[in-house]
Motif scaffolding. Sequence first.
Motif, PDB file in Angstrom:
ATOM      1  N   VAL A 152       0.818  -1.229   0.007  1.00  9.51           N
ATOM      2  CA  VAL A 152       0.084   0.080  -0.256  1.00  9.51           C
ATOM      3  C   VAL A 152       0.929   1.200  -0.145  1.00  9.51           C
ATOM      4  N   ALA A 153       1.863   1.410   0.723  1.00 11.56           N
ATOM      5  CA  ALA A 153       2.750   2.621   1.087  1.00 11.56           C
ATOM      6  C   ALA A 153       3.644   2.545  -0.242  1.00 11.56           C
ATOM      7  N   PHE A 154       4.017   1.330  -0.943  1.00 14.22           N
ATOM      8  CA  PHE A 154       4.733   1.410  -2.297  1.00 14.22           C
ATOM      9  C   PHE A 154       3.988   2.177  -3.437  1.00 14.22           C
ATOM     10  N   LEU A 155       2.665   1.741  -3.426  1.00 14.70           N
ATOM     11  CA  LEU A 155       1.876   2.255  -4.760  1.00 14.70           C
ATOM     12  C   LEU A 155       1.452   3.680  -4.173  1.00 14.70           C
ATOM     13  N   LYS A 156       1.184   4.021  -2.924  1.00 17.33           N
ATOM     14  CA  LYS A 156       0.975   5.270  -2.903  1.00 17.33           C
ATOM     15  C   LYS A 156       1.925   6.333  -3.177  1.00 17.33           C
ATOM     16  N   ALA A 157       3.093   5.926  -2.840  1.00 19.34           N
ATOM     17  CA  ALA A 157       4.138   6.907  -3.076  1.00 19.34           C
ATOM     18  C   ALA A 157       4.340   6.824  -4.735  1.00 19.34           C
ATOM     19  N   PHE A 158       4.017   5.932  -5.517  1.00 18.47           N
ATOM     20  CA  PHE A 158       4.061   5.867  -6.766  1.00 18.47           C
ATOM     21  C   PHE A 158       2.933   6.840  -7.447  1.00 18.47           C
ATOM     22  N   ASN A 159       1.873   6.426  -7.015  1.00 25.66           N
ATOM     23  CA  ASN A 159       0.569   7.005  -7.348  1.00 25.66           C
ATOM     24  C   ASN A 159       0.606   8.728  -7.146  1.00 25.66           C
ATOM     25  N   GLU A 160       1.162   9.034  -6.050  1.00 25.82           N
ATOM     26  CA  GLU A 160       1.518  10.651  -5.857  1.00 25.82           C
ATOM     27  C   GLU A 160       2.462  11.403  -6.703  1.00 25.82           C
ATOM     28  N   GLY A 161       3.435  10.280  -7.366  1.00 30.12           N
ATOM     29  CA  GLY A 161       4.122  10.868  -8.293  1.00 30.12           C
ATOM     30  C   GLY A 161       5.539  11.182  -7.550  1.00 30.12           C
ATOM     31  N   ARG A 162       5.819  10.696  -6.234  1.00 30.75           N
ATOM     32  CA  ARG A 162       7.019  10.798  -5.767  1.00 30.75           C
ATOM     33  C   ARG A 162       8.047   9.883  -6.018  1.00 30.75           C
ATOM     34  N   MET A 163       7.781   8.613  -6.456  1.00 32.65           N
ATOM     35  CA  MET A 163       8.703   7.589  -6.656  1.00 32.65           C
ATOM     36  C   MET A 163       8.820   7.453  -8.067  1.00 32.65           C
ATOM     37  N   ASP A 192      18.274   8.562  -2.519  1.00 32.99           N
ATOM     38  CA  ASP A 192      17.487   8.333  -3.827  1.00 32.99           C
ATOM     39  C   ASP A 192      17.014   6.854  -3.515  1.00 32.99           C
ATOM     40  N   ARG A 193      17.428   6.225  -2.340  1.00 29.26           N
ATOM     41  CA  ARG A 193      16.865   4.947  -2.309  1.00 29.26           C
ATOM     42  C   ARG A 193      15.323   4.896  -2.049  1.00 29.26           C
ATOM     43  N   PRO A 194      14.512   3.838  -2.840  1.00 29.38           N
ATOM     44  CA  PRO A 194      13.144   4.156  -2.992  1.00 29.38           C
ATOM     45  C   PRO A 194      12.321   4.081  -1.537  1.00 29.38           C
ATOM     46  N   GLU A 195      13.038   3.125  -0.650  1.00 29.48           N
ATOM     47  CA  GLU A 195      12.328   2.915   0.520  1.00 29.48           C
ATOM     48  C   GLU A 195      12.089   4.362   1.440  1.00 29.48           C
ATOM     49  N   LEU A 196      13.023   5.267   1.026  1.00 32.63           N
ATOM     50  CA  LEU A 196      12.987   6.663   1.933  1.00 32.63           C
ATOM     51  C   LEU A 196      11.842   7.414   1.299  1.00 32.63           C
ATOM     52  N   VAL A 197      11.467   7.269  -0.004  1.00 25.64           N
ATOM     53  CA  VAL A 197      10.442   7.723  -0.649  1.00 25.64           C
ATOM     54  C   VAL A 197       8.947   7.165  -0.105  1.00 25.64           C
ATOM     55  N   VAL A 198       9.128   5.960  -0.053  1.00 25.50           N
ATOM     56  CA  VAL A 198       7.857   5.024   0.324  1.00 25.50           C
ATOM     57  C   VAL A 198       7.450   5.533   1.772  1.00 25.50           C
ATOM     58  N   GLN A 199       8.495   5.568   2.726  1.00 28.67           N
ATOM     59  CA  GLN A 199       8.165   5.678   3.945  1.00 28.67           C
ATOM     60  C   GLN A 199       8.073   7.216   4.633  1.00 28.67           C
ATOM     61  N   ASP A 200       8.390   8.221   3.627  1.00 26.53           N
ATOM     62  CA  ASP A 200       8.168   9.470   4.059  1.00 26.53           C
ATOM     63  C   ASP A 200       7.359  10.275   2.978  1.00 26.53           C
ATOM     64  N   GLY A 201       6.274  10.718   3.332  1.00 27.02           N
ATOM     65  CA  GLY A 201       5.329  11.612   2.628  1.00 27.02           C
ATOM     66  C   GLY A 201       5.830  12.784   1.895  1.00 27.02           C
ATOM     67  N   PHE A 202       6.800  13.110   2.434  1.00 29.48           N
ATOM     68  CA  PHE A 202       7.375  14.587   1.788  1.00 29.48           C
ATOM     69  C   PHE A 202       8.600  14.404   0.851  1.00 29.48           C
ATOM     70  N   ALA A 242      10.690  13.190  -2.178  1.00 27.78           N
ATOM     71  CA  ALA A 242      10.366  12.710  -3.829  1.00 27.78           C
ATOM     72  C   ALA A 242      11.470  12.571  -4.548  1.00 27.78           C
ATOM     73  N   HIS A 243      11.611  11.609  -5.712  1.00 30.34           N
ATOM     74  CA  HIS A 243      12.461  11.541  -6.441  1.00 30.34           C
ATOM     75  C   HIS A 243      12.601  12.984  -7.639  1.00 30.34           C
ATOM     76  N   ASP A 244      13.764  13.161  -8.129  1.00 30.47           N
ATOM     77  CA  ASP A 244      13.928  14.328  -8.829  1.00 30.47           C
ATOM     78  C   ASP A 244      13.363  13.543 -10.469  1.00 30.47           C
ATOM     79  N   SER A 245      12.724  14.307 -11.048  1.00 30.38           N
ATOM     80  CA  SER A 245      12.394  13.563 -12.397  1.00 30.38           C
ATOM     81  C   SER A 245      13.618  13.299 -13.129  1.00 30.38           C
TER      82      SER A 245
END
Length: 203
Positions: free
Chosen positions: A50-61, A97-107, A109-112
């Motif tokens: 759920v957290a993984f997909l949330k980070a993706f759907n929000e455009g952060r990952m 840039d590790r993906p888990e940091l983006v997944v676990q922190d709602g703020f 985001a990866h740079d495009s």
Amino acid sequence: VHTSTRVGEEVKVEDLEKDYDAILWAVGCWTGRGLPVPGWDGTPNCVSGVAFLKAFNEGRMKVTADKVVCVGGGDTSIDVVSVARRLGHIEQTNPTDRPELVVQDGFVAHDSAITAAAQGAEVTLTSLFPKENMTAAEHEVHDALHEGVTILDGVMPVEVIVGEDGRATALTIAKCSMEDGRPTPVEGTEQTIEADLIVSAIG
């Protein structure tokens, strides 16, 4: 349709029960369960589907890890492995840039711009049940296989292998049998899958 209406405040559940023959609660699942195995708790690169997909759907990952292992078998797990395959990974020169940091922190985001350096990800899905009995839609399982996802079925997670730096390096799985509706590992069938990110999509 009643919008901006909070059940329990503007509308009482007791009143709904009087006025209707059935109530369907469809509020969605906002949290996921971790794997009930040694090594999961407190390991940063072990995350829920759920957290993984949330980070993706929000455009952060924007990218994921080199080797992703997802435990599941349902629709959420298929979504996870499909996203992971499509995103690919970058060589992690910067730990932030590790993906888990983006997944676990709602703020965070990866740079495009990092997506330009994305390479393919090695993605594995494990399922308690055989492919034909997985709860995910059959066409989605087919699509995931077509996209290059490896599916290991009839297996269960046994242990998360944690390295000296406290991050998961692999997941040990074993063939399993169902006893009284619960999976039981078959002794002597253990195998270890290398992983940079482990995702639990078990409900």
